[in-house]
Design a protein around this motif. Structure first.
Motif, short mmCIF file in Angstrom:
data_model
loop_
_atom_site.label_atom_id
_atom_site.label_comp_id
_atom_site.label_asym_id
_atom_site.label_seq_id
_atom_site.Cartn_x
_atom_site.Cartn_y
_atom_site.Cartn_z
N LYS A 90 0.91 -1.31 0.12
CA LYS A 90 0.04 -0.03 0.04
C LYS A 90 0.88 1.15 0.10
O LYS A 90 0.37 2.56 -0.44
CB LYS A 90 -0.92 0.00 1.18
CG LYS A 90 -1.98 -1.04 1.19
CD LYS A 90 -2.93 -0.77 0.32
CE LYS A 90 -4.13 -1.86 0.48
NZ LYS A 90 -5.20 -1.68 -0.68
N ALA A 91 2.19 1.22 0.42
CA ALA A 91 2.86 2.40 0.51
C ALA A 91 3.54 2.71 -0.89
O ALA A 91 4.17 3.75 -0.96
CB ALA A 91 4.26 2.10 1.40
N ASP A 92 3.24 1.83 -1.93
CA ASP A 92 3.91 2.08 -3.26
C ASP A 92 3.16 3.28 -3.88
O ASP A 92 1.85 3.59 -3.84
CB ASP A 92 3.74 0.70 -4.15
CG ASP A 92 4.55 0.96 -5.32
OD1 ASP A 92 4.26 1.97 -6.02
OD2 ASP A 92 5.14 0.09 -5.91
N PRO A 93 3.80 4.37 -4.42
CA PRO A 93 3.27 5.44 -4.96
C PRO A 93 2.04 5.05 -6.03
O PRO A 93 1.25 5.61 -6.36
CB PRO A 93 4.21 6.21 -5.79
CG PRO A 93 5.36 5.92 -4.89
CD PRO A 93 5.28 4.35 -4.47
N ILE A 94 2.18 3.76 -6.69
CA ILE A 94 1.18 3.40 -7.69
C ILE A 94 -0.25 3.49 -7.21
O ILE A 94 -0.98 3.72 -8.01
CB ILE A 94 1.49 2.11 -8.21
CG1 ILE A 94 0.85 1.97 -9.73
CG2 ILE A 94 1.26 1.00 -7.56
CD1 ILE A 94 1.49 0.63 -10.41
N TRP A 95 -0.42 3.53 -5.61
CA TRP A 95 -1.62 3.43 -5.28
C TRP A 95 -2.28 4.82 -5.18
O TRP A 95 -3.33 4.96 -5.04
CB TRP A 95 -1.79 2.76 -3.85
CG TRP A 95 -1.58 1.10 -3.92
CD1 TRP A 95 -0.42 0.51 -3.81
CD2 TRP A 95 -2.60 0.31 -3.80
NE1 TRP A 95 -0.67 -0.69 -3.62
CE2 TRP A 95 -2.03 -1.07 -3.92
CE3 TRP A 95 -4.01 0.56 -3.95
CZ2 TRP A 95 -2.77 -2.09 -3.67
CZ3 TRP A 95 -4.81 -0.69 -3.95
CH2 TRP A 95 -4.14 -1.98 -4.01
N ARG A 96 -1.68 5.70 -5.51
CA ARG A 96 -2.13 7.06 -5.50
C ARG A 96 -2.61 7.67 -4.20
O ARG A 96 -3.87 8.48 -4.39
CB ARG A 96 -3.01 7.51 -6.89
CG ARG A 96 -1.89 7.41 -8.03
CD ARG A 96 -2.89 6.83 -9.37
NE ARG A 96 -4.21 7.64 -9.26
CZ ARG A 96 -4.97 7.34 -10.12
NH1 ARG A 96 -4.93 6.26 -10.89
NH2 ARG A 96 -6.30 8.22 -10.18
N GLY A 97 -2.36 7.03 -3.27
CA GLY A 97 -3.13 7.44 -1.77
C GLY A 97 -4.39 6.57 -1.47
O GLY A 97 -4.85 6.58 -0.55
N HIS A 98 -4.67 5.61 -2.48
CA HIS A 98 -5.96 4.94 -2.22
C HIS A 98 -5.93 3.75 -1.45
O HIS A 98 -4.71 3.17 -1.46
CB HIS A 98 -6.57 4.41 -3.68
CG HIS A 98 -6.85 5.54 -4.46
ND1 HIS A 98 -8.14 6.21 -4.37
CD2 HIS A 98 -6.55 5.96 -5.62
CE1 HIS A 98 -8.25 7.16 -5.50
NE2 HIS A 98 -7.07 7.02 -5.99
N THR A 99 -6.72 3.51 -0.50
CA THR A 99 -6.70 2.24 0.32
C THR A 99 -7.87 1.28 -0.16
O THR A 99 -7.77 0.04 0.30
CB THR A 99 -6.98 2.58 1.83
OG1 THR A 99 -8.37 3.45 1.69
CG2 THR A 99 -6.06 3.40 2.16
#
Length: 218
Positions: free
Chosen positions: A24-33
């Motif tokens: 989840k810390a990967d920037p590819i998530w763009r802050g989404h959970t």
């Protein structure tokens, strides 16, 4: 293109759920959970393939219900209750102005959680988990206290001590209606790796506190 997912006409790419999912810390998530990361394999004009990973709220080529829809279906089958109110003094008995009132709820999967249920659709399943994050106790005298713990059941050995986690002291005599509003948080996880939440939901239950005044006899 076997083994690279299903073809998506809109993007002209083959799409599949990325496995394993990036942290989840990967920037590819763009802050989404919620949602999941999908791999898009596209054929360029040069006939070479270009692979990219993107966050998507749901499978862009989902056939049948989405994971979020299955989560809602599972949630609809859950029994979430209000607090099973315990108090000291108990409802019907008389307490006194200035003395502590202890408040708590019996802890069961239906009154405090956590409780989970699973629903399936096609080749995936979704597990929904609900738990209470706090109870707002409206004490009937204009005061509301919020307790993030279920409260501690009173025992005679506690004497006149205050509750360590959920209590009140009345300053007015009378019969007060206690309204306990439990707020449930609901999360879901799909076997595909997708995750999400369902908006918080509340449940309410009531009790009474009869408060008198200490009489001093000379």
């Amino acid at each position: 293109m076997d083994g690279v997912g299903d073809y998506d006409d809109r993007s002209s790419c083959y799409v599949q759920l990325t496995n394993p999912q990036p942290p989840k810390a990967d920037p590819i998530w763009r802050g989404h959970t919620d949602g999941a990361i999908y791999t898009f394999v596209c054929v360029a004009l040069t006939h070479s393939t270009i692979g990219t990973m993107r966050w998507m709220a749901s499978n862009p080529i989902q056939r049948g219900p989405t994971a979020a829809q299955v989560a809602q279906e599972a949630f609809s089958r859950m029994r979430l209750d209000g607090a099973a109110i315990g108090s000291a003094p108990p409802a019907g008995a008389e307490g006194l102005v200035g003395l502590p009132v202890w408040l708590w709820t019996a802890q069961t999967p239906q009154t405090w959680g956590p409780q989970s249920t699973t629903a399936a659709a096609g080749d995936f399943s979704v597990t929904v988990t609900a738990k209470v994050k706090g109870i707002a106790w409206s004490m009937g005298d204009g005061t509301t206290i919020t307790c993030t713990k279920p409260g501690t059941p009173y025992q005679q050995s506690f004497g006149k001590a205050d509750s360590p986690d959920c209590g009140h002291r009345y300053t007015k005599v009378g019969t007060h209606t206690i309204t306990a509003t439990s707020t449930w948080t609901v999360d879901w996880t799909a076997s595909t790796g997708e995750t999400g939440t369902i908006p918080d939901t509340t449940r309410t239950s009531t009790s009474t506190a009869r408060i008198g005044e200490l009489q001093v006899v000379n």
